[in-house]
Design a protein around this motif. Structure first.
Motif, PDB file in Angstrom:
ATOM      1  N   VAL B  15      -4.025  14.213  28.547  1.00 11.35           N
ATOM      2  CA  VAL B  15      -3.525  14.087  29.917  1.00 11.35           C
ATOM      3  C   VAL B  15      -3.535  12.628  30.353  1.00 11.35           C
ATOM      4  O   VAL B  15      -2.571  12.114  30.933  1.00 11.35           O
ATOM      5  N   PHE B  18      -0.692  10.646  28.828  1.00 13.44           N
ATOM      6  CA  PHE B  18       0.578  10.855  29.512  1.00 13.44           C
ATOM      7  C   PHE B  18       0.570  10.271  30.920  1.00 13.44           C
ATOM      8  O   PHE B  18       1.632   9.920  31.456  1.00 13.44           O
ATOM      9  N   ALA B  19      -0.620  10.146  31.497  1.00  7.50           N
ATOM     10  CA  ALA B  19      -0.684   9.458  32.790  1.00  7.50           C
ATOM     11  C   ALA B  19      -0.254   8.005  32.620  1.00  7.50           C
ATOM     12  O   ALA B  19       0.388   7.434  33.505  1.00  7.50           O
ATOM     13  N   TRP B  21       1.973   7.035  30.414  1.00  9.55           N
ATOM     14  CA  TRP B  21       3.433   7.116  30.375  1.00  9.55           C
ATOM     15  C   TRP B  21       3.987   7.208  31.800  1.00  9.55           C
ATOM     16  O   TRP B  21       4.964   6.520  32.153  1.00  9.55           O
ATOM     17  N   PHE B  25       6.680   4.774  33.566  1.00  6.57           N
ATOM     18  CA  PHE B  25       7.948   5.280  34.097  1.00  6.57           C
ATOM     19  C   PHE B  25       8.102   4.912  35.568  1.00  6.57           C
ATOM     20  O   PHE B  25       9.127   4.386  36.006  1.00  6.57           O
ATOM     21  N   GLY B  83      -1.406  14.043  21.402  1.00  4.46           N
ATOM     22  CA  GLY B  83      -0.995  13.734  22.766  1.00  4.46           C
ATOM     23  C   GLY B  83      -0.813  12.237  22.975  1.00  4.46           C
ATOM     24  O   GLY B  83       0.158  11.798  23.592  1.00  4.46           O
ATOM     25  N   ALA B  90       6.825   8.430  23.841  1.00  6.54           N
ATOM     26  CA  ALA B  90       7.600   8.639  25.067  1.00  6.54           C
ATOM     27  C   ALA B  90       7.741   7.336  25.836  1.00  6.54           C
ATOM     28  O   ALA B  90       8.807   7.025  26.375  1.00  6.54           O
TER      29      ALA B  90
ATOM     30  N   VAL C 294      -0.246  20.248  23.198  1.00  6.84           N
ATOM     31  CA  VAL C 294       0.270  18.918  23.522  1.00  6.84           C
ATOM     32  C   VAL C 294       1.686  19.024  24.101  1.00  6.84           C
ATOM     33  O   VAL C 294       2.035  18.327  25.063  1.00  6.84           O
ATOM     34  N   VAL C 297       1.478  19.961  27.742  1.00  5.34           N
ATOM     35  CA  VAL C 297       1.069  18.816  28.571  1.00  5.34           C
ATOM     36  C   VAL C 297       2.232  17.824  28.686  1.00  5.34           C
ATOM     37  O   VAL C 297       2.538  17.309  29.777  1.00  5.34           O
ATOM     38  N   PHE C 301       4.287  16.515  32.162  1.00  6.05           N
ATOM     39  CA  PHE C 301       4.477  15.151  32.656  1.00  6.05           C
ATOM     40  C   PHE C 301       5.948  14.779  32.691  1.00  6.05           C
ATOM     41  O   PHE C 301       6.448  14.290  33.709  1.00  6.05           O
ATOM     42  N   LEU C 330      14.351  13.299  26.361  1.00  2.26           N
ATOM     43  CA  LEU C 330      13.064  13.345  25.681  1.00  2.26           C
ATOM     44  C   LEU C 330      12.404  14.716  25.827  1.00  2.26           C
ATOM     45  O   LEU C 330      11.702  15.190  24.927  1.00  2.26           O
TER      46      LEU C 330
END
Lengths: 319, 105, 819
Positions: B15, B18-19, B21, B25, B83, B90, C294, C297, C301, C330
């Motif tokens: 998590v 991705f935060a 990412w 963004f 992840g 990403a 994954v 998640v 996001f 994506l």
């Protein structure tokens, strides 16, 4: 130059096979029947993506069908191959190619102000439920038309979009993609018609009761004809017989101008309407005071049927 | 392999990755918007350079995090590694348009 | 065969504790998750029927060119309501129903964390949904499209009550969605059986957890947007009005900031159902559990970075479109990972094709096709052509029907034996599937072409010479085939309930927890909660559970007991004592209705009364919990003794408040975004001078700081609570006294006033919380080990202080910085 592999025949054969398919793609509002570079680039993108998507869908379904076949013993399946390969790597490569191609295509369609372009600038103002077109600089003064936008063929046109009330979407599918006309904003759409002709347009963004009927037309002229057409519009409208002029002024004139050189009031400018709606006018006026359901027409004295017919005859002369 | 003293549970790590990412963004979008709002001919280069900077600055911690994870153990380690790798990919991918699209038109 | 029926004595004792009483009063006071889950599902299906009928009317109207069946005004109401009903009153509540019904059962628990909140959410959903749908009967249904673009939905262009019904009704329903989200997040993290660490949680629980977390962040922007638009309509604060410095695009940002995650919020639970069914029918564990976690998640996001792809045609610079285009493409990758994990599982196993799998196969075809057109729409130039056409209509039905409805129908056939205790009447389901599958594809596949041939969406009629005639006729005819499929599905379910054979235990040999109980399920789910601390539970787990040999296999003290665990490890850390049937949620729902409904008619005194009632009932609700004695340590079986109902940081109430504040923080962030947007991006003439920092601002900041400081820490003291209450009250006064320009003058002034009102409201809440805690302290509910009220007050005060300081900066400093 000689083609050793006989390639010249292939496109012809493909064209022959695709002809019925592509024939079904024609239509006055068809994005698949492009008549300008913008729409053509997007149509090409579509056909490419369609083929790619069809192949991917087919592949996934074949794999699924294979997976569902009955079998005696379980099978070993590599997580790395299935998830890392098919799930991540394959789409990553495909999408990267697509993204780069998409961004380059999109960049080419923007209304850049580069040296060679010399785009013609016109304005389109959306309002419920019609478009007003403005040619800001014709022989030193602006011209106004409603419902029909005249452009020269073979030359890029930048349509500056704005709105007087709600959001509208300006869309001429055979020439370019769509762009919204948003109150408080000014957006610019680049379009170009390769050949002279008539191209249908629609409002794409839902804009209320008569969204459906907010259609318009782009007429692309050969350059000489274009100048001629605008010159004709810039000329004073023919004079009406006095009673007709009086009746028109008492009712219609409050909102509608008949002169392309002046901005109309609340209603569309009627300059050129005789050319735009030939033959429809008597019937339209007979449905007075609401020629189209939903259109807002203020209350005013309605002339009798005979006078309406005379007004219609006069409007026919506005060409 | 030892339990990493600082890294949290693997799910939380994914998590968190991705935060990062999301931060990349959001900041790219904000810098793009602000750059166009306060644009001048002399700031065009600065505008673009800032966006490249924001992009790269976010790639660094994700790379470091991935390296740290590969060398240590946390609960749900595979989730953490996958992840973080996904978030790194990403973030890299999100920057691609920088190379092809005009900033303010 | 496994014996699932618990020992008669145990069954009787537990049922007496957990069952919902019979009769009307029992129905109204139910808090049991099995009852409420069923109720959500049935209500959602009723709304689906209504939405479906509206769709039929749309297809009749569009079957032929220039059709006079519906006029433009009615058509606009119908398509608006169709979209609204399907999105807000069907898809989300159906997922909520599924989660409410299944979640405790797959987690080995006896109920959710907050049973009364579940009931309250249901009432809000029922009342709000009925309001929205009922408006059609009076001919005043919303008619500005389900995304309600301003200025069309603003007062000048939608003068009627129609738009207010949408804004107020949907906000009412969203109260239910947010409360469900809080419920699900806390339940998954805390209310599981012993020995289920996160790493071995059923995938469905992961899906539901992430979905609910997304709802916490995703729904508030819409709620905020609706509130702002309603304030604009009712009081003239011009947030979106371009003539007074507002911007219609702000609405679009707020709406799609919700609207795109919403699509994944709908898809993920259905994907969870697929991830549950596929391993069962492939006869092997799922391939790539970690990869799927994954992916979930990642989807959560990425789905927040897509919203502008609904706005590619509004004239945003290409680079910004590029970022959103990239993220939109994506998102295909985590989706692809799941698709290939499912196919890989089937490939590696020995699949058996039972009825639910048929729907899963249909899902594969339709959803993959819809995903591929989704990638196409993520391509900016292509979207310029396809946007707002029937191509988009086709795409969204492919992803929503393919990605949600087909898996959910498969899930229905999969879990119906659980709900009803009976097996499906097989052949009807198969016929229903084929009608649906063929009907669906013939309805929506041609629609892609209709769109590319130029048919915009939301047109009520079309001319005959555009090449759309036969395509539309085909879509319309096929849509009736689809409708027959749904009718048959409904008939099948009714028949199954009535005539289906008794379901055997675990009819699909799933081996998962929800099947380790008799069907239909007893009110308490598990006679004893399974101990899963051994990685591979024994074959006889179900009969051991039934025999009461696991956790809490007894009834005592009249308690409704269920285990709660440490979130990550799954070690039991407390016994929860859950509330029994009560009318409180219903009264609370009615009070909430009193808050919302009079606002439709401008009866604001009644709205105020509703607000007072809601606050009063909330305090009464909270007061009913807790104990004057320190929590006892009680044996729970398996040789384990843990604390019962601790009133401290371990309490789910503490987690619940934190989750609610995440949602509230998302709302605040959206409001802050609005303020920044109006100052930095909107093409407006700025308002006059920035507001100088004056005494009121300093008072507010000081009050907030004092309140947060006083409430922080865990030492119990009346003085500290008194200071916190007084500080918050001061802060509220300060925010209300800020010398702001009149909110009706300019959008920036409106946003500043809204920010001040937000902080004043939260400072007021913190003040009430501090006073409440003071009263609790005096009444003996609070001690050094029972400090929950203090902790929650501290959290609220800290939150109010944080948002307050940020709001002051946004009000005073942002305009200065822009100059």
């Amino acid at each position: 130059m000689r083609f050793v592999h006989g390639t010249p025949t292939r496109p012809a054969a493909a064209g022959f096979l695709l002809a019925p398919l592509l024939g079904g793609c024609a239509g006055p509002l068809s994005a698949l029947d492009p008549a300008g570079p913008g729409a053509a680039a997007i149509a090409l993108l579509w056909w490419g993506m369609l083929v790619g998507a069809a192949l991917i869908l087919l592949g996934v379904l074949l794999l699924l069908a294979h997976a569902l076949r009955p079998r005696a013993a379980p099978r070993r399946v590599s997580e790395r191959l299935m998830l890392g390969g098919a799930g991540v790597l394959f789409p990553l490569v495909t999408l990267t190619v697509l993204l780069v191609f998409a961004l380059r295509t999109g960049e080419a369609l923007l209304p850049h102000r580069s040296a060679g372009d010399r785009p013609l600038v016109v304005e389109a103002r959306g309002q419920q439920w019609w478009w007003e077109f403005v040619y800001p600089d014709f022989a030193g003064a602006p011209l106004y038309t409603a419902g029909t936008l005249h452009i020269p063929a073979g030359r890029p046109v930048d349509v500056h979009l704005s709105s007087r009330d709600v959001i509208h979407g300006f869309w001429v599918p055979r020439l370019a993609g769509k762009l919204d006309a948003i109150p408080g904003h000014r957006t610019v759409l680049r379009l170009q018609a390769d050949q002279a002709g008539t191209y249908a347009g629609a409002c794409a963004e839902f804009c209320g009761l008569e969204h459906t009927r907010m259609t318009f037309t782009i007429v692309a002229h050969d350059p000489a004809d274009f100048a001629e057409r605008l010159t004709a519009l810039a000329a004073p409208p023919p004079a009406a017989e006095p009673e007709v002029a009086a009746a028109f002024a008492a009712g219609c004139g409050a909102c509608h101008s008949t002169d392309a050189r002046t901005r109309s009031g609340a209603g569309p400018n009627l300059a050129g309407i005789g050319r735009r709606l030939p033959g429809d006018l008597p019937a339209l006026l007979a449905r007075h005071p609401v020629p189209r359901p939903g259109h807002r027409m203020p209350d005013h004295a309605v002339p009798d049927a005979a006078m309406l017919a005379r007004i219609a005859a006069y409007l026919e002369e506005l060409r | 392999m030892r339990r990493h003293p600082l890294l949290p549970h693997g799910a939380a790590t994914a998590v968190g990755a991705f935060a990062i990412w999301a931060s990349a963004f959001t900041l790219l979008y904000i810098v793009q918007a602000l750059g166009c709002r306060f644009r001048g001919a002399e700031t065009m280069l600065l505008h673009r350079a800032t966006m490249y900077g924001v992009w790269i600055v976010h790639l660094v911690p994700l790379t470091l995090l991935l390296i740290a994870l590969l060398q240590s153990s946390v609960p749900m380690r595979r989730v953490a590694i996958l992840g973080t790798a996904a978030a790194l990919g990403a973030t890299a991918w999100t920057g691609l348009p920088l190379f092809f699209a005009s900033a303010c038109q | 065969m496994t014996v699932l029926e618990p020992a008669p004595g145990l069954d009787g004792e537990l049922d007496a504790l957990w069952r919902t009483p019979h009769g009307r009063r029992g129905w109204l006071s139910a808090v049991n998750h099995t009852n409420l889950g069923r109720r959500f599902i049935v209500t959602a299906c009723v709304f689906f029927g209504i939405g479906g009928l509206l769709a039929m009317l749309i297809r009749i109207q569009l079957a032929t060119p220039a059709n006079a069946f519906l006029n433009a005004g009615l058509y606009n109401q119908i398509f608006t309501l169709h979209g609204t009903v399907m999105m807000f009153l069907f898809a989300i509540p159906l997922f909520e129903g599924m989660a409410v019904y299944l979640l405790p059962k797959i987690l080995g628990a006896r109920d959710l964390a907050f049973p009364r909140l579940t009931a309250y959410g249901y009432w809000c959903y029922l009342f709000g949904g009925s309001l929205v749908v009922g408006s059609l009967a009076f001919g005043v249904a919303p008619d500005a499209g389900w995304f309600m673009y301003t200025p069309l939905s603003s007062r000048p262009y939608s003068p009627g009550i129609n738009a207010d019904i949408w804004l107020i009704g949907i906000t009412f329903v969203e109260v239910s969605a947010v409360s469900a989200a809080v419920e699900i997040v806390v339940s998954v993290l805390k209310v599981r059986t012993g020995g289920m660490p996160l790493s071995r949680m059923p995938l469905l629980a992961w899906y539901l957890l992430v979905t609910a977390a997304m709802m916490l962040v995703g729904f508030p922007p819409l709620i905020l947007g609706s509130i702002l638009l309603e304030i604009e309509r009712a009081f003239g604060w011009p947030f979106f009005d371009p003539t007074r410095g507002g911007d219609p695009l702000l609405w679009q940002h707020l709406f799609w900031l919700f609207g795109h995650p919403e699509v994944y919020i709908i898809f993920l639970p259905a994907a969870g159902a697929v991830s549950t069914m596929i391993p069962v029918f492939a006869r092997r564990p799922i391939l790539g559990y970690d990869w799927i976690v994954v992916s979930i998640v990642a989807l959560a996001f990425l789905s927040f970075g897509l919203w502008v792809h609904h706005m590619f045609a509004v004239g945003i610079p290409h680079l910004a479109l590029g970022f959103f285009s990239a993220a939109s493409m994506l998102v295909a990758i985590p989706t692809a990972v799941q698709i290939f994990a499912w196919i890989g599982t089937l490939l590696a196993g020995r699949p058996v094709l039972r009825l639910p799998m048929l729907f899963v196969c249909g899902f594969f075809f339709i959803f993959v096709a819809g995903g591929l057109t989704g990638v196409m729409l993520a391509v900016v130039p292509f979207d310029w052509q396809a946007h707002d056409t029937h191509f988009v209509v086709a795409h969204l039905h492919y992803v929503l029907i393919g990605g949600f409805l087909f898996p959910m129908m498969g899930a229905a056939y999969y879990w119906l034996p659980h709900l009803t205790g009976r097996m499906p009447v097989y052949n009807l389901g198969t016929v229903s599937f084929w009608l649906l599958f063929v009907g669906f594809n013939l309805t929506f596949l041609p629609m892609h072409l209709t769109g590319l041939l130029g048919m915009p969406r939301r047109v009520y009629s079309y001319a005959p010479d555009l090449g759309w005639d036969w395509l539309n006729l085909l879509s319309s005819v096929a849509s009736f085939v689809m409708a027959m499929g749904f009718a048959l599905f409904l008939a099948d379910i009714l028949l199954q309930r009535r005539f289906g054979e008794r379901a055997p235990a675990d009819p699909w040999q799933a081996g998962t927890l929800e099947w380790a109980m008799p069907t239909p399920p007893p009110s308490y789910n598990f006679a004893s909660q399974p101990d899963l601390s051994h990685p591979s539970p024994s074959e006889a787990l179900a009969s051991e559970i039934a025999a009461g040999r696991h956790f809490l296999g007894f009834a005592r003290n009249g308690w409704r007991e269920t285990l709660a665990v440490e979130a990550a490890s799954g070690r039991p850390d407390q016994v929860l004592l859950l509330p029994g049937p009560t009318l409180l949620p219903l009264w609370m729902g009615l009070a909430t209705a009193l808050f919302f409904v009079p606002a439709l008619f401008g009866l604001y005194p009644l709205t105020l009364l509703g607000a007072v009632l809601v606050i009063g009932l909330t305090l009464a609700w909270l007061w009913s919990m807790g104990s004057r004695d320190d929590p006892p340590t009680v044996p729970v079986g398996r040789g384990l003794s843990i604390v019962a109902a601790p009133a401290d940081r371990r309490s789910p109430l503490h987690w619940g408040l934190a989750a609610a504040l995440v949602a509230d923080g998302s709302l605040f962030a959206a409001l802050g975004f609005g303020q920044a947007f109006l100052h930095l991006v909107a093409p407006n003439v700025p308002a006059d001078d920035p507001v100088p920092i004056g005494a009121a601002a300093i008072l507010a900041a000081a009050g907030l700081a004092a309140a947060a400081g006083a409430a922080a820490g865990s030492r119990v003291s009346q003085a500290r609570l008194g200071i916190a209450a007084a500080g918050s009250a001061l802060a509220m006064a300060g925010m209300l006294l800020l010398p702001l320009p009149a909110p009706t003058e300019h959008a920036q002034a409106a946003a500043a006033n809204a920010l001040a009102a937000f902080v004043a409201l939260h400072a007021g809440m913190a003040s009430i919380a501090a006073l409440y805690s003071l009263a609790r302290l005096r009444a003996g509910y609070v001690s050094a080990v029972r400090d929950l009220a203090l902790r929650n007050t501290a959290l609220l005060a800290a939150y109010a202080a944080g948002t307050g300081i940020l709001a002051l900066a946004l009000i005073h400093l942002l305009p200065l910085a822009v100059r």
